[in-house]
Write a protein that holds these residues in place. Structure first.
Motif, PDB file in Angstrom:
ATOM      1  N   PHE A   1       8.485  17.665  -2.879  1.00 18.57           N
ATOM      2  CA  PHE A   1       8.434  16.198  -2.851  1.00 18.57           C
ATOM      3  C   PHE A   1       9.846  15.607  -2.901  1.00 18.57           C
ATOM      4  CE2 PHE A   1       3.868  16.036  -4.793  1.00 18.57           C
ATOM      5  CZ  PHE A   1       3.339  16.338  -3.553  1.00 18.57           C
ATOM      6  N   ALA A   2      10.689  16.204  -3.764  1.00 18.19           N
ATOM      7  CA  ALA A   2      12.051  15.673  -3.894  1.00 18.19           C
ATOM      8  C   ALA A   2      12.807  15.813  -2.579  1.00 18.19           C
ATOM      9  CB  ALA A   2      12.789  16.388  -5.022  1.00 18.19           C
ATOM     10  N   SER A   3      12.466  16.849  -1.808  1.00 19.28           N
ATOM     11  CA  SER A   3      13.176  17.077  -0.554  1.00 19.28           C
ATOM     12  C   SER A   3      12.870  16.023   0.503  1.00 19.28           C
ATOM     13  CB  SER A   3      12.812  18.454   0.021  1.00 19.28           C
ATOM     14  OG  SER A   3      13.154  19.449  -0.890  1.00 19.28           O
TER      15      SER A   3
ATOM     16  N   LEU B   1       9.399   7.257  -6.817  1.00 20.35           N
ATOM     17  CA  LEU B   1       8.588   8.167  -7.641  1.00 20.35           C
ATOM     18  C   LEU B   1       7.533   7.435  -8.466  1.00 20.35           C
ATOM     19  CD1 LEU B   1      11.225  10.795  -8.798  1.00 20.35           C
ATOM     20  CD2 LEU B   1       9.303  11.145  -7.238  1.00 20.35           C
TER      21      LEU B   1
ATOM     22  N   VAL C   1       1.205  17.448  -9.637  1.00 14.14           N
ATOM     23  CA  VAL C   1       1.814  18.733  -9.253  1.00 14.14           C
ATOM     24  C   VAL C   1       1.206  19.932  -9.984  1.00 14.14           C
ATOM     25  CG1 VAL C   1       3.970  17.594  -8.602  1.00 14.14           C
ATOM     26  CG2 VAL C   1       3.803  18.686 -10.851  1.00 14.14           C
TER      27      VAL C   1
ATOM     28  N   ALA D   1       6.598  23.399 -10.037  1.00 14.71           N
ATOM     29  CA  ALA D   1       8.031  23.419  -9.732  1.00 14.71           C
ATOM     30  C   ALA D   1       8.236  23.429  -8.216  1.00 14.71           C
ATOM     31  CB  ALA D   1       8.694  24.632 -10.378  1.00 14.71           C
TER      32      ALA D   1
ATOM     33  N   ILE E   1      12.014  12.793  -0.021  1.00 13.07           N
ATOM     34  CA  ILE E   1      12.312  11.404  -0.390  1.00 13.07           C
ATOM     35  C   ILE E   1      13.624  10.991   0.263  1.00 13.07           C
ATOM     36  CG2 ILE E   1      12.961   9.878  -2.306  1.00 13.07           C
ATOM     37  CD1 ILE E   1      11.058  11.520  -4.067  1.00 13.07           C
TER      38      ILE E   1
ATOM     39  N   PRO F   1       2.688  12.421 -12.636  1.00 14.40           N
ATOM     40  CA  PRO F   1       3.304  13.584 -11.985  1.00 14.40           C
ATOM     41  C   PRO F   1       2.668  14.916 -12.374  1.00 14.40           C
ATOM     42  CG  PRO F   1       4.997  12.119 -12.862  1.00 14.40           C
ATOM     43  CD  PRO F   1       3.682  11.596 -13.349  1.00 14.40           C
TER      44      PRO F   1
ATOM     45  N   ILE G   1       7.515  19.959  -6.945  1.00 13.51           N
ATOM     46  CA  ILE G   1       8.597  19.031  -7.303  1.00 13.51           C
ATOM     47  C   ILE G   1       9.722  19.188  -6.279  1.00 13.51           C
ATOM     48  CG2 ILE G   1      10.424  18.558  -9.001  1.00 13.51           C
ATOM     49  CD1 ILE G   1       8.360  19.345 -11.182  1.00 13.51           C
ATOM     50  N   ALA G   2      10.052  20.432  -5.985  1.00 13.77           N
ATOM     51  CA  ALA G   2      11.101  20.694  -5.004  1.00 13.77           C
ATOM     52  C   ALA G   2      10.708  20.109  -3.645  1.00 13.77           C
ATOM     53  CB  ALA G   2      11.352  22.198  -4.895  1.00 13.77           C
TER      54      ALA G   2
END
Ligand code: SF4
Ligand code: SF4
Ligand code: SF4
Ligand code: FES
Lengths: 154, 329
Positions: free
Chosen positions: B283-285, B299, B309, B277, B287, B305, B280-281
């Motif tokens: 990597f998402a930040s 992605l 992760v 988790a 992009i 994934p 994920i936070a």
């Protein structure tokens, strides 16, 4: 499983500035929405830690709904886009874990859109009801088994 | 002279690398021998399970347990060694959080057995599989039964300390040996129960010497597809998924120093409840995209994934195993 009597448990993470108020508006306007959703208020959808979502599923939720301000309207500039990216990556992980990604929903709603939000909540409740209970190994030790080799290679 | 305190080490669902790591502390291993009576350590000394069973409860001072719990033999030994030991350490990523063997928690156990005994590399025309028990002239033989999922040690027994790493770094093992020897001599105190030992107190990123600027990723790529890799710039910034942001320090950022991305073997950093988790936070930040289609395209650069992760942490994560694996068939 499609059990009409099954009442799904849904955790809703709502942004303080828009959707939480929208839910409030719905309430004051006496617009009814399904009682299955437990709302948890965040200051912004960008505060949505993916941990919250996995914890909700692992802890017995059948569905998780995340709501935030419309694109361009986030009070912290662009945090809702971050929420969108987290949401998309989380869905990919859920697929691999064998959890139907439709159990996770992202909904944009402004503070004025109480009626629309209530309708989306109701729709989601029905979608999750149709998917059936998730019941993610609430009793972890119970869920562990040592099947006979004969059984698993059959 | 009083008897030396007793030491044990055991491997459950593991690769053996943790044992090698302990032997790799060079002359420090002599300190172990000088200060402890090694009563059970299948890789190094000859002792039988029944010898352990005959020991008094709590008579072993220190047991380093490596490997996850994948079958009933692992579980039996975990419970036995818990009973016999005063201090039980989950040693290495496998015991702490499942590690690579824990990735099998994505597959039903039947698939795992089929893959092992009936694949391209295993000629098995009669589909012969191991049996849990079978008769031989001398009597009935049993082999361990596989569980549907692999569990980290602390989901089976109470654990006193965690020592992560795949395997733990030799200098960290040596430091822990030093500490325990001091404790035995009354010169130091044990850390509080439940502590993660042999680690740093931040993340791999914090120890990493690579330069960092603003990260805005428009493409994720495998490191072998990036040419040339900038040796001084943060790898994540170059679009290479690096797990440093979520990973506990302790290895002196060994992999980024050697030119490759951190894959997360030191497990979740302090305060991280779910390793994947957190990543994920992270990597998402980084992009750089706002449109769903564009985000999806970026992605796609992380084709697996969960493997990315949760490479070391799946069995120790909040979700622990896939729906398929739980069902066992
Ligand atoms: S932690 Fe790594 S080195 Fe140790 S047993 Fe597991 S796979 Fe092997
Ligand atoms: S992401 Fe990787 S390369 Fe970048 S600073 Fe962190 S550990 Fe170093
Ligand atoms: S850099 Fe990451 S993968 Fe490499 S040793 Fe350190 S924690 Fe493990
Ligand atoms: S303030 Fe509502 S999503 Fe950011």
């Amino acid at each position: 499983m499609n059990d009409k009597t099954f009442e799904p448990t849904i955790i809703g993470f709502t942004c303080n500035w828009c959707s939480y108020r929208a839910a409030d508006t719905a309430g004051t306007a006496r617009v009814k929405y399904a009682p299955n959703v437990r709302l948890i208020r965040l200051m912004c959808s960008g505060r949505l830690d993916p941990t919250f979502v996995f914890k909700a599923f692992a802890g017995g939720a059948d569905g998780v709904m995340v709501t935030g301000c419309h694109p361009g309207d986030c009070h912290y500039v662009e945090q809702n886009y971050k929420a969108l990216r987290r949401f998309i990556l989380m869905k990919r992980v859920l697929v691999q874990m064998g959890i139907d990604p439709a159990r996770l929903k992202l909904q944009w709603a402004s503070a004025a859109e109480g009626v629309q939000l209530a309708a989306e909540i109701n729709k989601f409740v029905e979608e999750v009801r149709a998917l059936g209970p998730l019941h993610w190994n609430l009793d972890y030790q119970e869920a562990v088994s040592t099947p006979a080799m004969e059984e698993v290679t059959a | 002279m009083t008897a030396k305190p007793k030491f044990a080490m055991y491997w459950a669902a593991s690769c053996g690398g943790c044992e090698i790591a302990v032997l790799n502390i060079h002359e420090k291993i002599l300190d172990v021998d000088a200060n402890f009576d090694v009563v059970f350590w299948p890789v190094a000394v000859d002792a039988k399970y029944k010898d352990v069973e005959a020991m008094e409860d709590g008579s072993i001072l220190l047991t380093l347990f490596n490997g996850g719990i994948r079958n009933d033999e692992n579980e039996h030994l975990a419970k036995l060694l818990r009973r016999k030991s005063q201090i039980l350490v989950a040693f290495g990523s496998c015991a702490c959080e499942g590690c690579i063997p824990g990735l099998a928690n994505l597959s039903p156990v039947g698939d795992i057995v089929h893959t092992a005994f009936n694949t391209l590399t295993t000629d098995n025309p009669h589909e012969i599989y191991p049996r849990a028990s079978f008769d031989v002239p001398e009597g009935e033989l049993h082999i361990p039964r596989l569980a549907n999922v692999l569990r980290p040690l602390d989901l089976v027994v109470d654990v006193d300390y965690y020592m992560p790493g795949c395997p733990p770094e030799s200098h960290q093992i040596a430091a822990v040996v030093d500490l325990v020897v001091k404790v035995v001599k009354g010169e130091a105190e044990l850390p509080p129960k439940g502590a993660v030992i042999g680690v740093g107190d931040s993340t791999v990123c914090d120890e990493c010497p690579r330069a960092r600027n603003v990260k805005s990723i428009t493409e994720f790529k495998r490191i072998q597809d990036v040419a040339p890799v900038d040796p001084n710039l943060c790898l994540l910034e170059q679009g290479i998924p690096c797990n440093g942001p979520a990973t506990r320090s302790g290895c002196n950022s060994r992999c980024p120093n050697a030119g490759t991305q951190c894959i997360g073997c030191y497990g979740p950093a302090e305060g991280v409840l779910d390793y994947g988790a957190r990543l994920i936070a992270a990597f998402a930040s980084v992009i750089d995209a706002k449109e769903p289609e564009e985000i999806e395209r970026i992605l796609d650069g992380i084709p697996d994934p969960v493997g990315q992760v949760y490479r070391f942490n799946l069995a120790g994560s909040l979700l622990k195993a896939s729906a398929e694996a739980w069902k066992a068939k």
